[in-house]
Design a protein around this motif. Structure first.
Motif, PDB file in Angstrom:
ATOM      1  N   VAL A   1     -11.732  22.035  20.082  1.00 19.97           N
ATOM      2  CA  VAL A   1     -10.420  22.657  19.871  1.00 19.97           C
ATOM      3  C   VAL A   1     -10.483  23.675  18.736  1.00 19.97           C
ATOM      4  O   VAL A   1     -10.313  24.874  18.956  1.00 19.97           O
ATOM      5  N   PHE A   2     -10.737  23.225  17.523  1.00 17.13           N
ATOM      6  CA  PHE A   2     -10.625  24.123  16.372  1.00 17.13           C
ATOM      7  C   PHE A   2     -11.661  25.255  16.417  1.00 17.13           C
ATOM      8  O   PHE A   2     -11.300  26.417  16.269  1.00 17.13           O
ATOM      9  N   ASP A   3     -12.925  24.896  16.628  1.00 17.90           N
ATOM     10  CA  ASP A   3     -13.966  25.938  16.621  1.00 17.90           C
ATOM     11  C   ASP A   3     -13.745  26.962  17.743  1.00 17.90           C
ATOM     12  O   ASP A   3     -13.971  28.146  17.563  1.00 17.90           O
ATOM     13  N   ARG A   4     -13.304  26.481  18.885  1.00 20.11           N
ATOM     14  CA  ARG A   4     -13.152  27.370  20.033  1.00 20.11           C
ATOM     15  C   ARG A   4     -11.884  28.207  19.990  1.00 20.11           C
ATOM     16  O   ARG A   4     -11.894  29.372  20.369  1.00 20.11           O
ATOM     17  N   THR A   5     -10.778  27.603  19.552  1.00 21.20           N
ATOM     18  CA  THR A   5      -9.474  28.255  19.765  1.00 21.20           C
ATOM     19  C   THR A   5      -8.732  28.614  18.481  1.00 21.20           C
ATOM     20  O   THR A   5      -7.851  29.457  18.509  1.00 21.20           O
ATOM     21  N   CYS A   6      -9.059  28.006  17.371  1.00 25.07           N
ATOM     22  CA  CYS A   6      -8.205  28.162  16.190  1.00 25.07           C
ATOM     23  C   CYS A   6      -8.825  28.945  15.048  1.00 25.07           C
ATOM     24  O   CYS A   6      -8.110  29.652  14.324  1.00 25.07           O
ATOM     25  N   ILE A   7     -10.110  28.824  14.821  1.00 26.65           N
ATOM     26  CA  ILE A   7     -10.654  29.344  13.560  1.00 26.65           C
ATOM     27  C   ILE A   7     -10.696  30.867  13.487  1.00 26.65           C
ATOM     28  O   ILE A   7     -10.801  31.413  12.394  1.00 26.65           O
ATOM     29  N   ASN A   8     -10.581  31.549  14.618  1.00 30.63           N
ATOM     30  CA  ASN A   8     -10.474  33.011  14.553  1.00 30.63           C
ATOM     31  C   ASN A   8      -9.387  33.423  13.582  1.00 30.63           C
ATOM     32  O   ASN A   8      -9.528  34.412  12.874  1.00 30.63           O
ATOM     33  N   CYS A   9      -8.300  32.694  13.584  1.00 29.48           N
ATOM     34  CA  CYS A   9      -7.185  33.007  12.687  1.00 29.48           C
ATOM     35  C   CYS A   9      -7.101  32.047  11.505  1.00 29.48           C
ATOM     36  O   CYS A   9      -6.514  32.374  10.486  1.00 29.48           O
TER      37      CYS A   9
ATOM     38  N   GLY B   1     -11.912  31.162   9.899  1.00 30.83           N
ATOM     39  CA  GLY B   1     -13.237  31.610  10.311  1.00 30.83           C
ATOM     40  C   GLY B   1     -13.570  32.979   9.743  1.00 30.83           C
ATOM     41  O   GLY B   1     -14.725  33.252   9.410  1.00 30.83           O
ATOM     42  N   SER B   2     -12.558  33.830   9.616  1.00 32.05           N
ATOM     43  CA  SER B   2     -12.755  35.135   8.980  1.00 32.05           C
ATOM     44  C   SER B   2     -12.367  35.020   7.505  1.00 32.05           C
ATOM     45  O   SER B   2     -12.422  33.948   6.941  1.00 32.05           O
ATOM     46  N   THR B   3     -11.973  36.116   6.877  1.00 36.53           N
ATOM     47  CA  THR B   3     -11.738  36.054   5.424  1.00 36.53           C
ATOM     48  C   THR B   3     -10.480  35.280   5.031  1.00 36.53           C
ATOM     49  O   THR B   3     -10.515  34.479   4.110  1.00 36.53           O
ATOM     50  N   THR B   4      -9.367  35.500   5.763  1.00 35.39           N
ATOM     51  CA  THR B   4      -8.146  34.781   5.385  1.00 35.39           C
ATOM     52  C   THR B   4      -7.762  33.775   6.456  1.00 35.39           C
ATOM     53  O   THR B   4      -8.115  33.933   7.624  1.00 35.39           O
ATOM     54  N   ALA B   5      -7.033  32.750   6.061  1.00 37.24           N
ATOM     55  CA  ALA B   5      -6.577  31.750   7.012  1.00 37.24           C
ATOM     56  C   ALA B   5      -5.077  31.908   7.206  1.00 37.24           C
ATOM     57  O   ALA B   5      -4.326  31.915   6.233  1.00 37.24           O
ATOM     58  N   ALA B   6      -4.621  32.049   8.460  1.00 37.98           N
ATOM     59  CA  ALA B   6      -3.185  32.151   8.745  1.00 37.98           C
ATOM     60  C   ALA B   6      -2.475  30.948   8.146  1.00 37.98           C
ATOM     61  O   ALA B   6      -2.932  29.809   8.279  1.00 37.98           O
ATOM     62  N   ALA B   7      -1.373  31.198   7.455  1.00 34.00           N
ATOM     63  CA  ALA B   7      -0.571  30.155   6.795  1.00 34.00           C
ATOM     64  C   ALA B   7      -1.388  29.363   5.763  1.00 34.00           C
ATOM     65  O   ALA B   7      -0.982  28.280   5.349  1.00 34.00           O
ATOM     66  N   GLY B   8      -2.535  29.897   5.361  1.00 30.38           N
ATOM     67  CA  GLY B   8      -3.369  29.189   4.387  1.00 30.38           C
ATOM     68  C   GLY B   8      -3.991  27.922   4.954  1.00 30.38           C
ATOM     69  O   GLY B   8      -4.508  27.079   4.212  1.00 30.38           O
ATOM     70  N   LEU B   9      -3.938  27.790   6.286  1.00 31.33           N
ATOM     71  CA  LEU B   9      -4.434  26.565   6.928  1.00 31.33           C
ATOM     72  C   LEU B   9      -5.869  26.766   7.425  1.00 31.33           C
ATOM     73  O   LEU B   9      -6.116  27.533   8.358  1.00 31.33           O
ATOM     74  N   TYR B  10      -6.803  26.085   6.805  1.00 36.61           N
ATOM     75  CA  TYR B  10      -8.222  26.172   7.190  1.00 36.61           C
ATOM     76  C   TYR B  10      -8.547  25.105   8.227  1.00 36.61           C
ATOM     77  O   TYR B  10      -8.426  23.925   7.953  1.00 36.61           O
ATOM     78  N   LEU B  11      -8.975  25.554   9.407  1.00 40.49           N
ATOM     79  CA  LEU B  11      -9.353  24.607  10.454  1.00 40.49           C
ATOM     80  C   LEU B  11     -10.856  24.658  10.727  1.00 40.49           C
ATOM     81  O   LEU B  11     -11.325  24.207  11.765  1.00 40.49           O
ATOM     82  N   THR B  12     -11.604  25.183   9.768  1.00 42.96           N
ATOM     83  CA  THR B  12     -13.053  25.282   9.925  1.00 42.96           C
ATOM     84  C   THR B  12     -13.722  23.937   9.634  1.00 42.96           C
ATOM     85  O   THR B  12     -13.166  23.077   8.941  1.00 42.96           O
ATOM     86  N   ASP B  13     -14.920  23.783  10.178  1.00 39.00           N
ATOM     87  CA  ASP B  13     -15.701  22.561  10.014  1.00 39.00           C
ATOM     88  C   ASP B  13     -15.884  22.260   8.525  1.00 39.00           C
ATOM     89  O   ASP B  13     -16.241  23.141   7.752  1.00 39.00           O
ATOM     90  N   GLY B  14     -15.596  21.040   8.136  1.00 41.98           N
ATOM     91  CA  GLY B  14     -15.751  20.667   6.732  1.00 41.98           C
ATOM     92  C   GLY B  14     -14.463  20.787   5.931  1.00 41.98           C
ATOM     93  O   GLY B  14     -14.291  20.099   4.927  1.00 41.98           O
ATOM     94  N   LYS B  15     -13.540  21.654   6.365  1.00 40.64           N
ATOM     95  CA  LYS B  15     -12.274  21.817   5.637  1.00 40.64           C
ATOM     96  C   LYS B  15     -11.079  21.256   6.397  1.00 40.64           C
ATOM     97  O   LYS B  15     -10.067  20.885   5.806  1.00 40.64           O
ATOM     98  N   SER B  16     -11.179  21.243   7.714  1.00 38.14           N
ATOM     99  CA  SER B  16     -10.009  20.945   8.547  1.00 38.14           C
ATOM    100  C   SER B  16      -9.428  19.556   8.284  1.00 38.14           C
ATOM    101  O   SER B  16      -8.208  19.403   8.173  1.00 38.14           O
ATOM    102  N   TYR B  17     -10.278  18.555   8.162  1.00 35.95           N
ATOM    103  CA  TYR B  17      -9.752  17.192   8.033  1.00 35.95           C
ATOM    104  C   TYR B  17      -8.860  17.059   6.803  1.00 35.95           C
ATOM    105  O   TYR B  17      -7.718  16.589   6.883  1.00 35.95           O
ATOM    106  N   ASP B  18      -9.363  17.526   5.656  1.00 37.93           N
ATOM    107  CA  ASP B  18      -8.588  17.408   4.419  1.00 37.93           C
ATOM    108  C   ASP B  18      -7.363  18.305   4.414  1.00 37.93           C
ATOM    109  O   ASP B  18      -6.409  18.055   3.687  1.00 37.93           O
TER     110      ASP B  18
END
Ligand code: HEC
Length: 238
Positions: free
Chosen positions: A144-152, A155-172
Motif C-alpha cells: 500500500v504505502f510504497d506503491r500508492t502513497c509515498i510519492n506524496c 518519498g520525495s523532499t516534502t511529505a503532504a500534511a507532514g505525514l511520512y509513510l515511508t519505510d521506517g517512519k510510517s509506523y511511528d
C-alpha cells in the motif's frame, strides 16, 4: 439394530477426530494436488509470521501465472530461532512461481514476501530465502504505502500534511498519533479499532473531498482495504 448403533458410534468417533484437528490453523498440512511433480526445499529466517489476524495463513505456495489463487500450499513452521526448513512436494506442473506469501481462506494471495521462478522440476531444488519479514505491517508498507502513497507522503523532499509513510517512519507516524485533519483529533491508527482510525476514514469515506487531493479511490482493492482494517483490529502490531 446393532449395526446401526455401531455406525452411529463410528460417526461420532470420526466427528470427534475431525474437530480435534481443527486448531484454527488452516494450512498446517500441504495440499497435494497431484503426487508427481517436483519439490522445493526452502530454508531461511522468517519473522512476523505469527502476528497475523485470523483468516490469513503464511505459506510456501505454488502459483500459475494466470491466477492469484495458490495451486498448492504448505503452512510455514519455524524453529524457536525463526529458522525454517520446509519441503513442498508434489508441485503440479502448471506452477510457475514458488512464493512465501500470505493467503486468505480462499487461498487467494494477499501479500507476497519472497518469490522465485519455477519451471517443472523432477528433482528437489533447494532455495535459501535469506531473511524474510513476513509481518502484517510490512505487507501494508510494501503493498500500500510504497506503491500508492509515498510519492506524496515522504518519498520525495516534502511529505503532504507532514505525514511520512515511508519505510521506517510510517509506523511511528500513524499508530496512536492524532490526525491534523480530524476535527476531533482521532488517531490515524487506533489499535484494535479500525472504525475509529483516521487512516480507515481517509481510504474508505469521502472525508478527504475538500483536501485538494481526493483519497477515496486511491486503494480500490477490497483485499488491501480489508488487510489494513484487519491489521488495525488485530492490534496494529509492528
Ligand atoms: C498525489 C498525492 C497524494 C498521494 C498519492 C497520497 N496523498 Fe495523502 N495527502 C495528500 C495531500 C495533498 C493531503 C492534504 C495535505 C494538506 O491539506 O495539508 C493528504 C493528506 C493525507 C492524510 C491526512 C493527514 C493529516 O495530517 O490529517 C492522510 C491520512 C493521508 N493523506 C493518507 C494517505 C495514504 C494512506 C495514501 C496512500 C494510499 C496517500 N495519502 C496518498 C496527497 C497525497
Amino acid at each position: 439394530m446393532r449395526n446401526h448403533k455401531k455406525i452411529f458410534l463410528a460417526l461420532i468417533g470420526i466427528a470427534a477426530v475431525l474437530s480435534a484437528c481443527d486448531d484454527g490453523k488452516i494450512y498446517e498440512e500441504s495440499i497435494h494436488v497431484e503426487r508427481e511433480g517436483g519439490s522445493v526445499r526452502l530454508t531461511g529466517q522468517i519473522e512476523g509470521n505469527h502476528d497475523w489476524a485470523s483468516g490469513y495463513s503464511i505459506v510456501l505456495a505454488g502459483f500459475s501465472s494466470d491466477s492469484e489463487y495458490a495451486k498448492t500450499a504448505k503452512g510455514i513452521t519455524t524453529n524457536e530461532d525463526g529458522s525454517m526448513d520446509i519441503v513442498l512436494s508434489g508441485i503440479p506442473s502448471e506452477v510457475t512461481s514458488i512464493e512465501i506469501c500470505a493467503i486468505n481462506r480462499l487461498r487467494k494471495r494477499i501479500a507476497r514476501f519472497y518469490s522465485f521462478d519455477y519451471t517443472e522440476q523432477e528433482d528437489t531444488i533447494r532455495i535459501d530465502a535469506g531473511n524474510v519479514d513476513a509481518s502484517m505491517f510490512n505487507s501494508i508498507q510494501t503493498n500500500v504505502f510504497d506503491r500508492t502513497c509515498i510519492n506524496c507522503h515522504g518519498g520525495s523532499t516534502t511529505a503532504a500534511a507532514g505525514l511520512y509513510l515511508t519505510d521506517g517512519k510510517s509506523y511511528d507516524a500513524l499508530v496512536n498519533v492524532p490526525a491534523d485533519k480530524s476535527p476531533d483529533q482521532m488517531f490515524f491508527v487506533t489499535p484494535g479499532n479500525s472504525e475509529e482510525s483516521f487512516l480507515h476514514l481517509t481510504l474508505n469515506t469521502d472525508i478527504s473531498a475538500d483536501w485538494g487531493m481526493d483519497h477515496i479511490d486511491m486503494i480500490t482493492s477490497s483485499d488491501l482495504l480489508k488487510l489494513i482494517d484487519d491489521w488495525i483490529d488485530n492490534g496494529a502490531k509492528k
